[in-house]
Design a protein around this motif. Structure first.
Motif, PDB file in Angstrom:
ATOM      1  N   UNK A  24       8.808   3.724  -1.470  1.00 49.59           N
ATOM      2  CA  UNK A  24       8.903   2.402  -2.078  1.00 49.59           C
ATOM      3  C   UNK A  24       8.383   1.308  -1.146  1.00 49.59           C
ATOM      4  N   UNK A  25       8.183   1.635   0.129  1.00 48.40           N
ATOM      5  CA  UNK A  25       7.553   0.676   1.019  1.00 48.40           C
ATOM      6  C   UNK A  25       6.060   0.577   0.759  1.00 48.40           C
ATOM      7  N   UNK A  26       5.510   1.590   0.123  1.00 44.15           N
ATOM      8  CA  UNK A  26       4.101   1.586  -0.260  1.00 44.15           C
ATOM      9  C   UNK A  26       3.948   1.030  -1.665  1.00 44.15           C
ATOM     10  N   UNK A  27       4.844   1.449  -2.551  1.00 39.31           N
ATOM     11  CA  UNK A  27       4.809   1.017  -3.945  1.00 39.31           C
ATOM     12  C   UNK A  27       6.249   0.800  -4.405  1.00 39.31           C
ATOM     13  N   UNK A  28       6.595  -0.435  -4.711  1.00 35.68           N
ATOM     14  CA  UNK A  28       7.973  -0.744  -5.098  1.00 35.68           C
ATOM     15  C   UNK A  28       8.427   0.042  -6.317  1.00 35.68           C
ATOM     16  N   UNK A  29       7.505   0.442  -7.144  1.00 36.99           N
ATOM     17  CA  UNK A  29       7.856   1.194  -8.346  1.00 36.99           C
ATOM     18  C   UNK A  29       7.831   2.694  -8.156  1.00 36.99           C
ATOM     19  N   UNK A  30       7.638   3.143  -6.920  1.00 39.44           N
ATOM     20  CA  UNK A  30       7.535   4.583  -6.655  1.00 39.44           C
ATOM     21  C   UNK A  30       8.864   5.283  -6.872  1.00 39.44           C
ATOM     22  N   UNK A  31       8.779   6.554  -7.228  1.00 36.29           N
ATOM     23  CA  UNK A  31       9.957   7.405  -7.376  1.00 36.29           C
ATOM     24  C   UNK A  31      10.137   8.195  -6.082  1.00 36.29           C
ATOM     25  N   UNK A  32      11.138   7.883  -5.276  1.00 35.30           N
ATOM     26  CA  UNK A  32      11.282   8.565  -3.975  1.00 35.30           C
ATOM     27  C   UNK A  32      11.588  10.051  -4.092  1.00 35.30           C
ATOM     28  N   UNK A  33      11.902  10.522  -5.289  1.00 35.43           N
ATOM     29  CA  UNK A  33      12.157  11.948  -5.494  1.00 35.43           C
ATOM     30  C   UNK A  33      10.926  12.683  -6.012  1.00 35.43           C
ATOM     31  N   UNK A  34       9.798  11.987  -6.087  1.00 36.82           N
ATOM     32  CA  UNK A  34       8.551  12.602  -6.535  1.00 36.82           C
ATOM     33  C   UNK A  34       7.584  12.731  -5.370  1.00 36.82           C
ATOM     34  N   UNK A  35       6.639  13.641  -5.519  1.00 39.01           N
ATOM     35  CA  UNK A  35       5.695  13.910  -4.447  1.00 39.01           C
ATOM     36  C   UNK A  35       4.621  12.835  -4.384  1.00 39.01           C
ATOM     37  N   UNK A  36       4.198  12.522  -3.165  1.00 41.65           N
ATOM     38  CA  UNK A  36       3.086  11.596  -2.975  1.00 41.65           C
ATOM     39  C   UNK A  36       1.813  12.245  -3.510  1.00 41.65           C
ATOM     40  N   UNK A  37       0.998  11.454  -4.179  1.00 42.09           N
ATOM     41  CA  UNK A  37      -0.240  11.958  -4.768  1.00 42.09           C
ATOM     42  C   UNK A  37      -1.428  11.456  -3.961  1.00 42.09           C
ATOM     43  N   UNK A  38      -2.203  12.378  -3.477  1.00 41.28           N
ATOM     44  CA  UNK A  38      -3.416  12.045  -2.729  1.00 41.28           C
ATOM     45  C   UNK A  38      -4.519  11.706  -3.726  1.00 41.28           C
ATOM     46  N   UNK A  39      -5.014  10.488  -3.641  1.00 41.15           N
ATOM     47  CA  UNK A  39      -6.072  10.003  -4.529  1.00 41.15           C
ATOM     48  C   UNK A  39      -7.378  10.016  -3.741  1.00 41.15           C
ATOM     49  N   UNK A  40      -8.280  10.924  -4.076  1.00 41.16           N
ATOM     50  CA  UNK A  40      -9.515  11.058  -3.305  1.00 41.16           C
ATOM     51  C   UNK A  40     -10.380   9.816  -3.401  1.00 41.16           C
ATOM     52  N   UNK A  41     -10.315   9.093  -4.518  1.00 44.87           N
ATOM     53  CA  UNK A  41     -11.105   7.866  -4.647  1.00 44.87           C
ATOM     54  C   UNK A  41     -10.601   6.806  -3.677  1.00 44.87           C
ATOM     55  N   UNK A  42      -9.283   6.631  -3.624  1.00 45.83           N
ATOM     56  CA  UNK A  42      -8.709   5.645  -2.711  1.00 45.83           C
ATOM     57  C   UNK A  42      -8.973   6.037  -1.265  1.00 45.83           C
ATOM     58  N   UNK A  43      -8.915   7.361  -0.984  1.00 46.29           N
ATOM     59  CA  UNK A  43      -9.163   7.816   0.381  1.00 46.29           C
ATOM     60  C   UNK A  43     -10.597   7.543   0.790  1.00 46.29           C
ATOM     61  N   UNK A  44     -11.524   7.756  -0.148  1.00 43.18           N
ATOM     62  CA  UNK A  44     -12.931   7.509   0.154  1.00 43.18           C
ATOM     63  C   UNK A  44     -13.191   6.028   0.389  1.00 43.18           C
TER      64      UNK A  44
END
Length: 555
Positions: A24-44
């Motif tokens: 939630x420090x990255x996204x206030x709406x994040x679900x802390x019980x869910x896995x982080x999703x790696x977005x290849x577009x954002x990474x690029x």
């Protein structure tokens, strides 16, 4: 290798033993019980800059992957390690941390969150534990933003810090408790040992003290090269449990002091098992990274397996450093020869005596009273026979016969016997061996056996018990008569004549002397896994002061 727009949950596939969680420090709406999703577009788009959330998350994944790579590479069953914790191990790469004064080890910038397993009654009288998940929380490595307004660096990028937290993970998973009764954790030792083989600090001659800094990039003075004479002794002023008031707030800080005593003991073990090995390249000595990695992996394996053996903290937790040292020794003694994986070539028995000495050199086994301050090495076993070698002297009242770390190479073999301890008279074709005792007890019936084998510098010599199929070793007979030790005075055995044997040939020979007795048997004399072999000769001889080795050039 990812296509544009590909999104991948950072969950270990296919086992699911660890996962990076949303923050939630990255996204206030994040679900802390869910896995982080790696977005290849954002990474690029971010060019995978280290000051990004994606890089911090990927770093957390990489650190957890390394932990389980070690577990798998050691041939350990992760289910046996994680007896008291639910998987997957949750890695929280951006987590709120409590503030602290810093610089003394008290600031909280990473931590492991764990609730002790509760018990519940099943349908029969058997009580089963209700497992709780383990969560590793990482704060920030700094509080700065770059000129491009990227995020601060996450602490998950630091493998040393991660391995400290993994020390708590392994403790909680194996015992149901985050700490040991006598020390904060094994984490500092893991951080130092795992990262030493590839560290340029380990071979920086201009700054030799940097090798002993456990966290060289942080402003905390945690070290794994503490001097026993300065109080960093298991029997000394920095550790004596009885001298600390349990109601005093400083007791928590005392745990960090004791952890540095433990990390110094274990780092010494790693160095003595091969962590100081060098090799010659272009007429210069350089670190033998393969040998150092092997020593590091074996030491970390012993730590992990020792923790696995402790059992529940509710039943019989190890209460003292003596108990932990004995657990290490026991685990070494039951380790069969590894032919594959990270421990390939390692075999149990070669670390048994070294482990005891590593703790002895840090003040254990001093026989001091609970309130005494003994800031010096402890005592050797009452019976500890040895053949003198070329290692430097140890500290304290028992300077000879220890396992002071040296390079386990064949170019400058300080782990070989001295010419006085194994004296060869080439003209008279005799060998005279002298055996000493580090202990003070009288000893009866000390036996000496001598073996020889041709030396081929192109191949690492291997011990295989004479008489066994494919053994290159032969006994030099007859063995001299057994001798008694009245006290600590060295005993010189009768000369052994090697005339009319293979050693008459104009070749280079290895001569191995084995001294043994009931109270201190050689690791080659008995049922230890290394006794019959095959065992790498450098590890075998360097792991037992009962053994003496010389190169005899008869060309």
């Amino acid at each position: 290798g990812l296509g544009a727009g590909v999104q991948i949950p950072l969950l270990e596939y296919p086992h699911g033993r660890f996962a990076v969680m949303q923050s939630r420090l990255v996204d206030e709406g994040a679900d802390p019980d869910s896995y982080f999703v790696w977005d290849s577009s954002a990474a690029a788009q971010s060019d995978q800059h280290c000051r990004t959330h994606a890089f911090a998350a990927a770093s957390a994944y990489r650190q957890a992957a390394e932990l389980f790579r070690k577990i798998d590479g050691f041939g350990l069953d992760h289910k046996e390690i994680f007896k008291f914790a639910e998987l997957p191990l949750r890695m929280r790469f951006r987590s709120a941390m409590l503030q602290g004064p810093g610089r003394d080890g008290r600031v909280v910038n990473a931590q492991v969150d764990f609730s002790r397993p509760q018990s519940q009654q099943s349908g029969n009288p058997i009580t089963i534990p209700v497992l709780e998940p383990l969560e590793v929380h990482f704060g920030l490595a700094d509080l700065l933003r770059s000129s491009s307004n990227r995020e601060p660096i996450g602490l998950a990028v630091d493998p040393r810090w991660s391995w400290h937290e993994f020390g708590h993970v392994l403790l909680a998973a194996a015992t149901g408790h985050l700490e040991l009764p006598f020390v904060h954790s094994v984490g500092d030792a893991l951080a130092a040992i795992v990262n030493d083989p590839l560290s340029s600090l380990a071979t920086d001659a201009k700054r030799p003290k940097w090798r002993g800094a456990t966290y060289p990039w942080a402003r905390i003075n945690r070290r794994h090269d503490r001097e026993v004479s300065e109080g960093w002794s298991w029997s000394g002023s920095m550790h004596r449990q009885e001298r600390f008031d349990p109601t005093n707030s400083n007791l928590r800080h005392k745990g960090y002091d004791s952890e540095q005593i433990l990390s110094t003991s274990l780092f010494r073990l790693y160095r003595a098992l091969g962590g100081d090995t060098v090799k010659v390249v272009h007429n210069q000595q350089v670190a033998d990274i393969a040998a150092r990695r092997s020593a590091a992996d074996y030491t970390v394996y012993l730590i992990m397996r020792a923790l696995m053996s402790l059992g529940s903290v509710k039943n019989a937790p190890v209460q003292t450093p003596e108990g932990f040292a004995e657990a290490l020794r026991t685990c070494d003694a039951i380790t069969a020869l590894a032919t594959t994986g990270l421990l390939a070539g390692r075999v149990g028995g070669c670390g048994l005596k070294v482990a005891r000495w590593a703790f002895e050199a840090q003040g254990l086994y001093a026989d001091a009273q609970p309130f005494d301050e003994h800031n010096a090495p402890g005592k050797p076993p009452a019976v500890d026979i040895y053949i003198e070698n070329n290692r430097p002297a140890s500290e304290g009242n028992y300077p000879r016969g220890g396992y002071m770390p040296v390079s386990l190479d064949w170019d400058t073999p300080k782990w070989h016997a001295t010419s006085a301890a194994m004296a060869i008279d080439k003209a008279g074709k005799t060998l005279i061996v002298t055996v000493c005792n580090r202990g003070n007890n009288a000893i009866r019936n000390v036996k000496l056996r001598v073996y020889y084998s041709e030396f081929n510098p192109a191949n690492e010599p291997v011990w295989i018990r004479p008489g066994t199929q494919n053994s290159p070793w032969k006994a030099l007979l007859p063995s001299p008569n057994a001798r008694d030790f009245a006290d600590g005075t060295p005993v010189t055995f009768d000369p052994i004549v090697w005339a009319n044997t293979g050693m008459d040939q104009k070749k280079c020979w290895l001569i191995l002397a084995e001294s043994t007795c009931v109270d201190d048997p050689s690791i080659t004399d008995g049922s230890l896994p290394c006794a019959p072999g095959p065992a790498r000769l450098s590890w075998l001889v360097a792991g037992d002061n009962n053994l003496g080795l010389v190169l005899f050039d008869n060309r």
